[in-house]
Scaffold this motif. Structure first.
Motif, mmCIF file in Angstrom:
data_model
loop_
_atom_site.group_PDB
_atom_site.id
_atom_site.type_symbol
_atom_site.label_atom_id
_atom_site.label_comp_id
_atom_site.label_asym_id
_atom_site.label_seq_id
_atom_site.Cartn_x
_atom_site.Cartn_y
_atom_site.Cartn_z
ATOM 1 N N TRP A 158 -2.114 -8.917 2.341
ATOM 2 C CA TRP A 158 -2.226 -10.326 2.737
ATOM 3 C C TRP A 158 -2.957 -11.051 1.611
ATOM 4 O O TRP A 158 -4.180 -11.047 1.547
ATOM 5 N N PHE A 159 -2.170 -11.635 0.716
ATOM 6 C CA PHE A 159 -2.739 -12.301 -0.446
ATOM 7 C C PHE A 159 -3.384 -13.630 -0.034
ATOM 8 O O PHE A 159 -2.901 -14.310 0.878
ATOM 9 N N GLY A 160 -4.469 -13.980 -0.762
ATOM 10 C CA GLY A 160 -5.183 -15.214 -0.451
ATOM 11 C C GLY A 160 -4.337 -16.447 -0.740
ATOM 12 O O GLY A 160 -3.421 -16.413 -1.570
ATOM 13 N N PRO A 170 2.313 -12.303 -6.472
ATOM 14 C CA PRO A 170 2.309 -11.181 -5.521
ATOM 15 C C PRO A 170 3.390 -10.156 -5.810
ATOM 16 O O PRO A 170 3.170 -8.950 -5.667
ATOM 17 N N LEU A 171 4.567 -10.619 -6.213
ATOM 18 C CA LEU A 171 5.661 -9.676 -6.462
ATOM 19 C C LEU A 171 5.384 -8.751 -7.647
ATOM 20 O O LEU A 171 5.909 -7.638 -7.709
ATOM 21 N N SER A 172 4.562 -9.219 -8.587
ATOM 22 C CA SER A 172 4.272 -8.381 -9.747
ATOM 23 C C SER A 172 3.516 -7.122 -9.327
ATOM 24 O O SER A 172 3.654 -6.069 -9.955
ATOM 25 N N PHE A 173 2.714 -7.221 -8.233
ATOM 26 C CA PHE A 173 1.997 -6.047 -7.760
ATOM 27 C C PHE A 173 2.972 -5.029 -7.161
ATOM 28 O O PHE A 173 2.806 -3.816 -7.331
ATOM 29 N N PHE A 208 2.865 -8.904 3.024
ATOM 30 C CA PHE A 208 3.849 -7.844 2.847
ATOM 31 C C PHE A 208 3.371 -6.577 3.553
ATOM 32 O O PHE A 208 2.181 -6.218 3.470
ATOM 33 N N GLU A 209 4.291 -5.938 4.260
ATOM 34 C CA GLU A 209 4.067 -4.608 4.820
ATOM 35 C C GLU A 209 4.940 -3.646 4.021
ATOM 36 O O GLU A 209 6.162 -3.832 3.912
ATOM 37 N N GLU A 222 -5.598 1.559 -5.053
ATOM 38 C CA GLU A 222 -6.506 0.415 -4.859
ATOM 39 C C GLU A 222 -6.708 -0.360 -6.152
ATOM 40 O O GLU A 222 -6.796 -1.592 -6.154
ATOM 41 N N SER A 223 -6.798 0.356 -7.267
ATOM 42 C CA SER A 223 -7.074 -0.302 -8.544
ATOM 43 C C SER A 223 -5.963 -1.272 -8.947
ATOM 44 O O SER A 223 -6.192 -2.188 -9.743
ATOM 45 N N VAL A 224 -4.747 -1.097 -8.397
ATOM 46 C CA VAL A 224 -3.649 -2.018 -8.705
ATOM 47 C C VAL A 224 -4.006 -3.430 -8.275
ATOM 48 O O VAL A 224 -3.638 -4.424 -8.923
ATOM 49 N N PHE A 225 -4.757 -3.550 -7.171
ATOM 50 C CA PHE A 225 -5.055 -4.863 -6.583
ATOM 51 C C PHE A 225 -6.474 -5.331 -6.916
ATOM 52 O O PHE A 225 -7.046 -6.161 -6.212
ATOM 53 N N GLU A 226 -7.049 -4.780 -7.999
ATOM 54 C CA GLU A 226 -8.427 -5.055 -8.373
ATOM 55 C C GLU A 226 -8.720 -6.545 -8.497
ATOM 56 O O GLU A 226 -9.748 -7.045 -8.039
#
Length: 733
Positions: A158-160, A170-173, A208-209, A222-226
């Motif tokens: 759930w992106f801010g 968001p899609l790049s993640f 996104f789920e 986790e580090s992907v979304f740092e």
């Protein structure tokens, strides 16, 4: 983001980073003082992880790398591969000071460390190396068995809302995830998506789920979304941990939504269960079967999952009932509000109190009073946060001195002006260090005296008569009256035969350069500190008092106003001048006896009450009124009087600082503007009385010298006259 947005975001980061570091330090001290619970360790890890992620958003690589090592050590602790020991805490605590210094550097405009800071980082990280293997002796723990194949993870992303504005896609993640494993499926959650004509193209409304298969560790995922973790809700759980997933979902009051978002039920399954529930209602049941019970009976979902969802639903409801959100307010805006309230109070005083005041005007006055109290309450913060910071000080000083002392903090919920809280820290630091160094005995001394081997230092705060009182109390050796007096005589502070009360003797420790220490240590002995404490307290319109019992301990009591902005005052007049006496100092008002001319004291109910005449103290011209009054005030635990011509009454006093031209004026702490436009001076009671006592002592000493000279002259004159008489008698004249 424009430059202003970046600057505001950086200011927010600096504020939050300082809070995180303080929380981290408090958590470490709690770990050392008791059993290390999993939640306490997790709290430390989260604080450092959040700090690292936030620093990464601003490209502060030196902060990220330093915090990463601490995070790794805490991960060992969190996994049970490392135990909490005094050595570990001693290695981690200096790191908090260093991070604070690095954050201060960022606040000063430096995005890279200085050479000195880099050296400190290297030294501190080297001290942590023995703990990074997971065992204090440096031996590596057995490696965890590697998984046989890819593991399935459920990701709830759930992106801010500001994600796009911050330059994040968001899609790049999701694309990057595919380089670490396989994205089995991804569902776009559009619950928050508004109509097209109402949508902001720069706002992220999507979640996104994701089902993700990978051999990567959870920490690597986790580090992907740092760089978006700070303002996003990122949940990463094994696919078989549905219960944990539900507990981590965003708040929701509806059971069906919780289960659907967790992926435990589909829309069709939920619709089927709701249809069964409606049929039960139509069949005559009052409310139908509970939805969770239907889902279990229809074998759609298991009972533990429903219970987890119900628990999450209940916590959401409780959280909303107890919701007490806070927001940050710029201090400059708050100060502006306080200034405006002050002007309102001054305007209110100008309305007057004549009979026949209309109901509308009365309501305005009442509203002004409410606005005043509400505005001032915005500045009030609990003092407990400041007091708890001394847990670290006590720990470090006791290690340095080889003493054992327990710190007890009470009254932390007492509130005071934020400006006062920020300025009281240094004076309290001096008092705490002095109590530990001078007041507390060593373990051997306490055993010899029959005392508990661990000393006790208490920090206490409470409200009293419109003021806040802060006490620093120890159960140590107490002050040595004779030693203090002897040192004061040697330094020429008092006469050798001076008769001083206990209060006057103990007040000598606040004289500049005064110290009874035989040796100079890192903490004290140079006579610097206690005079600074008194100066700082006096600058805050406060007072400081010492109470001690030899062999039992010392209590130093600081009394401060609750706020520096507006106070309740008592308005008096002398000649054409007006003065404000802080109302919390006033105990009563009496008439000056007619026979008090030429004296500086009076008898009040079998008590000798010293007083000071404002006309003489300020050199005001004119003759005093025929009927003068005495305002009885409290001063350093004693009572004294202030002689004035007129008693005008209670007044809300907006404090205006004196200009630089008047900064050396004693006995006055500020000024205010009355409703008539006249200026009234706010009296500093302690300084006024101290000046009066000093002047009175000088007058008494001068009078004593004059009397001694008179006696000597009279004695010499009397001897000569007797001789003359004898000579006259011998000659018969």
């Amino acid at each position: 983001m424009n430059d202003d947005d970046i600057h505001d975001a950086l200011e927010t980061f600096i504020t939050e980073a300082r809070e995180l570091v303080q929380d981290f330090e408090d958590g470490l001290l709690e770990l050392e003082s008791g059993p290390a619970g999993p939640e306490a360790v997790n709290g430390l890890f989260r604080a450092m992880h959040t700090l690292k992620g936030s620093a990464g958003l601003f490209g502060l690589g030196h902060l990220v790398s330093f915090a990463h090592v601490l995070e790794s050590v805490l991960d060992e602790l969190r996994g049970g591969r490392l135990q909490v020991t005094p050595e570990l805490v001693s290695a981690l605590l200096p790191c908090t000071d260093h991070i604070t210094a690095l954050v201060d550097g960022v606040a000063g405009g430096r995005t890279e460390p200085t050479a000195a800071e880099a050296d400190v980082s290297a030294r501190l990280l080297a001290a942590l190396e023995p703990f990074q293997s997971g065992a204090p002796d440096g031996t590596a723990p057995p490696a965890a068995p590697a998984p046989d194949g890819p593991r399935t993870w459920l990701l709830s992303l759930w992106f801010g809302p500001d994600c796009l504005r911050n330059g994040m896609d968001p899609l790049s993640f999701l694309r990057y995830l595919s380089t670490m494993g396989t994205v089995a499926w991804a569902v776009t959650v559009r619950d928050a998506l508004p109509r097209a004509d109402e949508a902001d193209p720069e706002t992220c409304y999507l979640g996104f789920e994701v089902e993700f298969l990978s051999t990567a560790a959870k920490a690597d995922i986790e580090s992907v979304f740092e760089f978006v973790r700070d303002d996003s809700t990122i949940t990463i759980l094994p696919a078989d941990s549905a219960v944990e997933l539900i507990a981590a979902l965003p708040e929701n009051d509806r059971l069906g939504d919780l289960l659907r978002r967790s992926g435990m039920v589909t829309d069709l399954e939920l619709a089927k269960a709701l249809q069964i529930q409606q049929e039960a209602i139509r069949a005559g049941e009052a409310s139908g079967k509970p939805l969770g019970e239907i889902l279990v009976q229809e074998h759609i979902v298991q009972q533990p999952v429903v219970e987890a969802a119900l628990d999450r639903q209940r916590k959401t409801a409780e959280g909303r009932q107890q919701d007490n959100q806070t927001i940050r307010v710029f201090a400059s805006r708050l100060d502006k509000l306080i200034d405006l309230v002050g002007e309102l109070v001054i305007a209110q005083a100008g309305v007057g109190t004549a009979d026949g005041l209309s109901e509308t005007q009365e309501n305005v006055l009442r509203l002004v009073e409410e606005v005043r109290h509400t505005a001032l309450s915005l500045r009030m913060v609990p003092i407990g946060t400041t007091l708890r910071r001394f847990e670290r000080v006590v720990r470090d000083v006791c290690l340095d001195l080889g003493k054992e002392v327990d710190l007890v903090i009470t009254g932390g919920e007492a509130e005071m002006d934020k400006a006062l809280v920020e300025r009281i820290g240094d004076p309290l630091l001096h008092l705490v260090r002095n109590a530990l160094d001078h007041g507390m005995e060593t373990r051997a001394e306490r055993e010899r005296l029959g005392k508990p081997v661990r000393g006790r230092l208490r920090l206490n705060a409470f409200h009293d008569a419109g003021s806040i009182v802060i006490e620093v109390a120890d159960d140590g050796r107490g002050l040595d009256r004779e030693r203090i007096l002897a040192k004061a005589v040697d330094r020429g502070l008092v006469g050798r035969n001076a008769a001083l009360t206990d209060h006057e003797v103990y007040a000598l420790i606040f004289e500049p350069g005064f110290s009874t220490a035989d040796t100079v240590s890192n903490l004290s002995g140079r006579g610097v500190g206690m005079d600074v404490v008194r100066g700082a307290i006096t600058a805050l319109r406060g007072s400081i008092d010492v109470q001690t019992t030899p062999g039992a301990g010392t209590t130093i009591q600081i009394r401060l106003p609750l706020t520096l902005a507006i106070i309740d005052g008592f308005l008096v007049g002398t000649g054409d001048a007006y003065f404000i006496i802080p109302l919390d100092r006033v105990t009563e008002c009496v008439e000056l006896p007619a026979d008090a001319d030429g004296r500086s004291f009076m008898h009040l109910r079998e008590e000798v009450l010293p007083f000071v005449r404002l006309r003489q103290a300020f050199g005001l011209p004119g003759q005093p009124s025929r009927r003068q009054s005495v305002v009885v005030v409290e001063h350093s635990g004693q009572r004294a009087g202030i002689v004035v011509d007129h008693l005008i009454g209670q007044s809300q006093t907006v404090i205006k600082p004196l200009g630089n031209l008047f900064e050396d004026v004693r006995s006055v702490s500020g000024s205010t503007i009355l409703g008539t436009g006249d200026v009234a001076l706010i009296l500093d009671i302690d300084a006024l009385m101290a000046q009066h006592i000093a002047g009175d002592k000088l007058r008494r000493a001068a009078a004593a010298r004059h009397q001694n000279r008179s006696n000597l002259v009279s004695s010499m004159s009397g001897t000569d006259t007797s001789a003359d008489r004898a000579a006259s008698a011998g000659t018969g004249r």
